[in-house]
Design a protein around this motif. Structure first.
Motif, mmCIF file in Angstrom:
data_model
loop_
_atom_site.group_PDB
_atom_site.id
_atom_site.type_symbol
_atom_site.label_atom_id
_atom_site.label_comp_id
_atom_site.label_asym_id
_atom_site.label_seq_id
_atom_site.Cartn_x
_atom_site.Cartn_y
_atom_site.Cartn_z
ATOM 1 N N GLU A 13 2.194 7.251 8.166
ATOM 2 C CA GLU A 13 3.114 6.135 7.899
ATOM 3 C C GLU A 13 2.437 5.103 7.011
ATOM 4 O O GLU A 13 1.330 4.655 7.294
ATOM 5 N N TRP A 14 3.129 4.720 5.941
ATOM 6 C CA TRP A 14 2.655 3.692 5.026
ATOM 7 C C TRP A 14 3.245 2.344 5.429
ATOM 8 O O TRP A 14 4.397 2.271 5.873
ATOM 9 N N SER A 15 2.490 1.293 5.246
ATOM 10 C CA SER A 15 2.944 -0.046 5.589
ATOM 11 C C SER A 15 4.075 -0.480 4.656
ATOM 12 O O SER A 15 4.013 -0.270 3.441
ATOM 13 N N GLU A 16 5.093 -1.093 5.220
ATOM 14 C CA GLU A 16 6.222 -1.569 4.420
ATOM 15 C C GLU A 16 5.833 -2.750 3.538
ATOM 16 O O GLU A 16 6.452 -2.990 2.510
ATOM 17 N N THR A 45 6.386 8.915 6.648
ATOM 18 C CA THR A 45 7.252 7.739 6.588
ATOM 19 C C THR A 45 6.686 6.717 5.605
ATOM 20 O O THR A 45 5.508 6.356 5.681
ATOM 21 N N GLY A 46 7.521 6.273 4.660
ATOM 22 C CA GLY A 46 7.143 5.192 3.756
ATOM 23 C C GLY A 46 6.180 5.582 2.650
ATOM 24 O O GLY A 46 5.612 4.696 2.006
ATOM 25 N N ARG A 48 4.677 6.230 -0.827
ATOM 26 C CA ARG A 48 5.034 5.437 -1.995
ATOM 27 C C ARG A 48 4.916 6.189 -3.321
ATOM 28 O O ARG A 48 5.126 5.597 -4.382
ATOM 29 N N TYR A 71 12.225 7.344 4.439
ATOM 30 C CA TYR A 71 12.045 6.109 3.684
ATOM 31 C C TYR A 71 10.882 6.188 2.683
ATOM 32 O O TYR A 71 10.124 5.236 2.519
ATOM 33 N N CYS A 72 10.799 7.331 2.038
ATOM 34 C CA CYS A 72 9.891 7.486 0.894
ATOM 35 C C CYS A 72 10.723 7.119 -0.331
ATOM 36 O O CYS A 72 11.203 7.989 -1.071
ATOM 37 N N LYS A 73 10.948 5.842 -0.514
ATOM 38 C CA LYS A 73 12.004 5.343 -1.390
ATOM 39 C C LYS A 73 11.754 5.569 -2.871
ATOM 40 O O LYS A 73 12.690 5.496 -3.675
#
Length: 253
Positions: A13-16, A45-46, A48, A71-73
Motif C-alpha cells: 500500500e502506497w501512502s495517499e 493499493t495506491g 503510483r 486505487y492505482c489512479k
C-alpha cells in the motif's frame, strides 16, 4: 521478497499523501517487491506508476488465486492477467486512469482460454472506463460472479458469453443497464448465461424497460432498485405469473 517462499499473502500500500515524481522509479520499486512463486494472494493499493511490472501477470505464479488492484489512479492499462493459470478472484477498483480494457488484458491466446479458472470478477469506481473489449473466444469459462459498480461511462454493446455465470450485479453503471432495454441484445446475453440464478440492478437511470418474458428459468432472484425511469408496462397479475413460472422469488422495484 522473491526469496520468501513461506509467504502466502502479500499486501502493498502506497501512502495517499505522497505523489510520484517518476513513474519508472515507481515501477522499479514494485518490480523489486516481486514475491516468490508460492504466493497465493496479492493486494496492491495506491501504486503510483502508470503501468505494472511484468511479474504481476507471470503465468509461473501457479498458486496465485486472488488478486486485488485498488486505487492505482495513474495506471492507464491492466496487465495480461488472463494468463494467470490459477486465478480465481480478481478485484479492480478505483483505477481512474483506465479508459479501455483491451486485448492486452487477456494475454497471449494459447491452448487455454483466458481466465481459465476465474470465478469472481469485480470492477468498481472506474469513472473514465468506456470500452471493454470482448474477444468472443470463450474467455471467462468458469466465471460465476460478475459485479460492475460505479462505472458510469462503461457501455456493453456486445454480449459477453458467460456460460457459467450465476450472479450478475450492476450498480451505478447506467450504460451497462441499457443492455436490458434492447430485447434482442438482452436475449443474446442471456443465451450465454446458462446457469444464471441472480440479477441485481441498481441506480441505472437509463433503464426504462425490463423484458420479464424472456428471463431464463434458472433465475431465483431479481432485485431492481433506484431505476427511476423504469416502467413496468405489464399488469401486476401477468408479471407475477411470469415470475412464478420462472421460479423468481425476489423482486424489488
Amino acid at each position: 521478497m522473491r526469496d520468501k517462499n513461506h509467504v502466502d499473502k502479500l499486501s502493498l500500500e502506497w501512502s495517499e499523501s505522497s505523489s510520484a515524481d517518476n513513474s519508472q522509479t515507481e515501477r522499479d520499486i514494485l518490480d523489486e517487491l516481486r514475491p516468490h512463486k508460492n504466493i497465493k494472494e496479492v493486494e496492491i493499493t495506491g501504486y503510483r506508476g502508470t503501468i505494472f511490472p511484468n511479474w504481476l501477470a507471470d503465468p509461473l505464479y501457479l498458486k496465485l488465486v486472488k488478486l486485488s488492484l485498488s486505487y492505482c489512479k495513474d495506471c492507464y492499462s491492466l496487465p495480461a492477467l488472463g494468463q494467470l493459470p490459477s486465478l480465481k478472484i480478481l478485484s479492480v477498483k478505483g483505477m481512474h486512469g483506465i479508459t479501455e480494457v483491451t486485448e492486452e488484458f487477456y494475454g497471449s491466446l494459447s491452448s487455454k482460454k483466458p481466465f481459465n479458472c476465474l470465478e469472481k470478477l469485480e470492477f468498481e469506481d472506474m469513472p473514465e472506463w468506456k470500452l471493454w473489449h470482448v474477444l468472443g473466444s470463450g474467455e471467462f469459462p468458469t466465471l460465476e460472479n460478475l459485479s460492475i459498480k460505479n462505472c458510469p461511462e462503461l457501455s456493453l454493446e456486445t454480449p459477453i458469453q458467460l456460460s457459467s455465470l450465476k450472479r450478475f450485479e450492476d450498480s451505478g453503471s447506467p450504460k451497462v443497464g441499457v443492455v436490458f432495454d434492447d430485447t434482442e441484445l438482452f436475449r443474446s446475453q442471456l443465451e450465454g448465461m446458462k446457469h444464471i440464478v441472480e440479477l441485481d440492478i441498481s441506480d441505472c437511470y437509463s433503464l426504462t424497460f425490463f423484458p420479464f418474458s424472456i428471463l431464463p428459468t434458472t433465475l431465483k432472484s431479481i432485485e431492481i432498485s433506484g431505476c427511476q425511469k423504469l416502467k413496468l408496462e405489464q399488469p401486476v397479475g401477468e408479471m407475477s405469473m411470469f415470475l412464478e413460472d420462472l421460479n423468481c422469488i425476489n423482486v424489488i422495484v
